[in-house]
Design a protein around this motif. Structure first.
Motif, PDB file in Angstrom:
ATOM      1  N   VAL A 177       0.843  -1.198   0.000  1.00 25.69           N
ATOM      2  CA  VAL A 177       0.000   0.000   0.000  1.00 25.69           C
ATOM      3  C   VAL A 177       0.882   1.254   0.000  1.00 25.69           C
ATOM      4  N   ILE A 178       1.921   1.252   0.812  1.00 20.43           N
ATOM      5  CA  ILE A 178       2.837   2.393   0.854  1.00 20.43           C
ATOM      6  C   ILE A 178       3.511   2.597  -0.498  1.00 20.43           C
TER       7      ILE A 178
ATOM      8  N   PRO B 222      -3.638   4.284  -5.602  1.00 23.67           N
ATOM      9  CA  PRO B 222      -3.576   4.029  -4.156  1.00 23.67           C
ATOM     10  C   PRO B 222      -4.934   3.827  -3.498  1.00 23.67           C
ATOM     11  N   LEU B 223      -5.954   4.536  -3.949  1.00 18.28           N
ATOM     12  CA  LEU B 223      -7.274   4.358  -3.334  1.00 18.28           C
ATOM     13  C   LEU B 223      -7.879   3.006  -3.696  1.00 18.28           C
TER      14      LEU B 223
ATOM     15  N   ALA C  38      -2.591   4.721   2.557  1.00 17.05           N
ATOM     16  CA  ALA C  38      -2.475   5.054   1.136  1.00 17.05           C
ATOM     17  C   ALA C  38      -2.398   6.565   0.930  1.00 17.05           C
ATOM     18  N   LEU C  39      -3.292   7.294   1.570  1.00 15.83           N
ATOM     19  CA  LEU C  39      -3.303   8.755   1.397  1.00 15.83           C
ATOM     20  C   LEU C  39      -2.088   9.404   2.051  1.00 15.83           C
ATOM     21  N   GLY C  40      -1.630   8.852   3.163  1.00 14.27           N
ATOM     22  CA  GLY C  40      -0.405   9.354   3.796  1.00 14.27           C
ATOM     23  C   GLY C  40       0.803   9.166   2.897  1.00 14.27           C
TER      24      GLY C  40
ATOM     25  N   GLY D 115      16.192   3.117   1.453  1.00 19.48           N
ATOM     26  CA  GLY D 115      15.994   2.699   2.840  1.00 19.48           C
ATOM     27  C   GLY D 115      14.680   1.971   3.030  1.00 19.48           C
ATOM     28  N   ILE D 116      13.629   2.493   2.417  1.00 22.52           N
ATOM     29  CA  ILE D 116      12.319   1.836   2.485  1.00 22.52           C
ATOM     30  C   ILE D 116      12.386   0.452   1.857  1.00 22.52           C
TER      31      ILE D 116
END
Length: 189
Positions: free
Chosen positions: A12-13, A22-23, A150-152, A168-169
């Motif tokens: 999701v990220i 994303p939505l 998702a929105l973040g 890093g992610i």
């Protein structure tokens, strides 16, 4: 339980950062949780727990999927900085995003363990109408979580898509996927 960072939340990220449906990704994850939590609370958790070959099949599939997902994240983290192209990720087809979201959700044994078995087991202890209230509470938390995540990620995409942050992610995601896969292997041994 819903907010533990695992394969589904990492997906999701990633889709939020890339602004790649994303939505829709959040909606699919939430719908799967709604279905699995409801099935778990109303009896499917017991069936899954009693069917060892099915649980083993889901676990082996999950181990393979998580290993593959971790490897792809590691490759992305080790790629030269210029190859982290968010624009190319945006071009991913709708069908690929949907199938990837379903795979990261339904091939992950932790999803079944968390939603069907644990939440199902807790919710199954209640009588109606408390059972329905429990389901409504847990699915509401799931919906809020996935859409917030998702929105973040969309909102933080300018920071999260920087090459060093992105690497890093990806390293963190690879590590998480392999730790989860290793824990599943240890559980099967």
């Amino acid at each position: 339980m819903i907010i533990a960072i695992g394969a589904q939340n990492a997906w999701v990220i990633q889709k939020g950062i890339a602004r790649n449906y994303p939505l829709l990704v959040a909606a699919i994850c939430a719908l799967c949780d709604i279905t699995l939590i409801t099935l778990g609370v109303y009896g499917a958790g017991a069936l899954l727990a009693e069917t060892q070959w099915l649980m083993n099949s889901v676990t082996i599939g999950g181990i393979l999927f998580l290993g593959w997902y971790g490897l792809n994240s590691l490759r992305s983290a080790l790629a030269p900085a210029g190859s982290l192209d968010i624009e190319s990720e945006k071009a991913v087809s709708l069908s690929r995003v949907v199938s990837g979201t379903l795979a990261v959700t339904l091939l992950n044994p932790h999803v079944y363990l968390d939603t069907v078995m644990i939440l199902g087991g807790i919710g199954n202890q209640y009588q109606e109408p408390d059972k329905m209230i429990f389901v409504l509470g847990t699915v509401s938390a799931s919906i809020v979580w996935f859409f917030t995540l998702a929105l973040g990620a969309v909102k933080l995409a300018p920071v999260l898509s920087r090459p060093k942050v992105r690497k890093g992610i990806d390293l963190l995601i690879a590590t998480i996927m392999w730790v989860i896969a290793a824990s599943l292997i240890m559980r099967m041994i």
